[in-house]
Scaffold this motif. Structure first.
Motif, PDB file in Angstrom:
ATOM      1  N   ALA A  79       1.094  -3.702  -5.046  1.00  0.00           N
ATOM      2  CA  ALA A  79       0.087  -4.846  -4.699  1.00  0.00           C
ATOM      3  C   ALA A  79      -1.339  -4.142  -4.007  1.00  0.00           C
ATOM      4  CB  ALA A  79       0.625  -5.788  -3.627  1.00  0.00           C
ATOM      5  N   GLN A  80      -1.390  -3.073  -3.365  1.00  0.00           N
ATOM      6  CA  GLN A  80      -2.371  -2.191  -3.226  1.00  0.00           C
ATOM      7  C   GLN A  80      -3.037  -1.526  -4.137  1.00  0.00           C
ATOM      8  OE1 GLN A  80      -3.565  -2.339  -0.078  1.00  0.00           O
ATOM      9  NE2 GLN A  80      -5.373  -0.983  -0.755  1.00  0.00           N
ATOM     10  N   ALA A  81      -2.098  -1.093  -5.025  1.00  0.00           N
ATOM     11  CA  ALA A  81      -2.900  -0.371  -6.284  1.00  0.00           C
ATOM     12  C   ALA A  81      -3.603  -1.416  -7.054  1.00  0.00           C
ATOM     13  CB  ALA A  81      -1.940   0.104  -7.194  1.00  0.00           C
ATOM     14  N   PHE A  82      -3.140  -2.516  -7.051  1.00  0.00           N
ATOM     15  CA  PHE A  82      -4.000  -3.666  -7.781  1.00  0.00           C
ATOM     16  C   PHE A  82      -5.401  -3.948  -7.109  1.00  0.00           C
ATOM     17  CE2 PHE A  82      -0.273  -5.032 -10.260  1.00  0.00           C
ATOM     18  CZ  PHE A  82      -0.735  -4.963 -11.651  1.00  0.00           C
ATOM     19  N   ALA A  83      -5.188  -4.175  -6.066  1.00  0.00           N
ATOM     20  CA  ALA A  83      -6.546  -4.249  -5.122  1.00  0.00           C
ATOM     21  C   ALA A  83      -7.500  -3.246  -5.077  1.00  0.00           C
ATOM     22  CB  ALA A  83      -6.031  -4.587  -3.548  1.00  0.00           C
TER      23      ALA A  83
END
Length: 101
Positions: free
Chosen positions: A16-20
């Motif tokens: 999720a952090q990588a997408f953000a």
């Protein structure tokens, strides 16, 4: 089982952090489309494996005879190996190949 669930939840949070952290949208350019779709499909595999592991944890906690369901635990472990092994070439393709080209 608890450690595996915690580790897989960490993987989901990191994804999720990588997408953000992506600096482009899926419709910005062709590379953006490739990255978003590839990460999205791999994230789907990770979430499905996490849910599968959670379901197996519920079965184990309920006191079901685990010898009868050993196949499901072995298959879940093999699926996690698959998810992890698929990530290695995807990582090289998505994060290192653009730097080499």
């Amino acid at each position: 089982m608890g450690a595996a669930l915690a580790l897989s939840a960490t993987v989901v949070l990191l994804r999720a952090q990588a997408f953000a952290d992506l600096t482009f949208r899926w419709d910005s350019h062709a590379y953006g489309s490739i990255v978003w779709v590839t990460l999205g499909l791999h994230t789907l595999l990770v979430v499905l494996a996490w849910l599968w592991l959670g379901a197996l944890a519920v079965v184990a906690v309920r006191g079901v005879d685990l010898r009868r369901h050993f196949y499901w635990f072995a298959a879940a472990a093999l699926f996690w190996y698959f998810v992890a092994l698929v990530w290695l070439p995807l990582y090289l393709l998505l994060y290192w190949a653009p730097r080499w080209m």
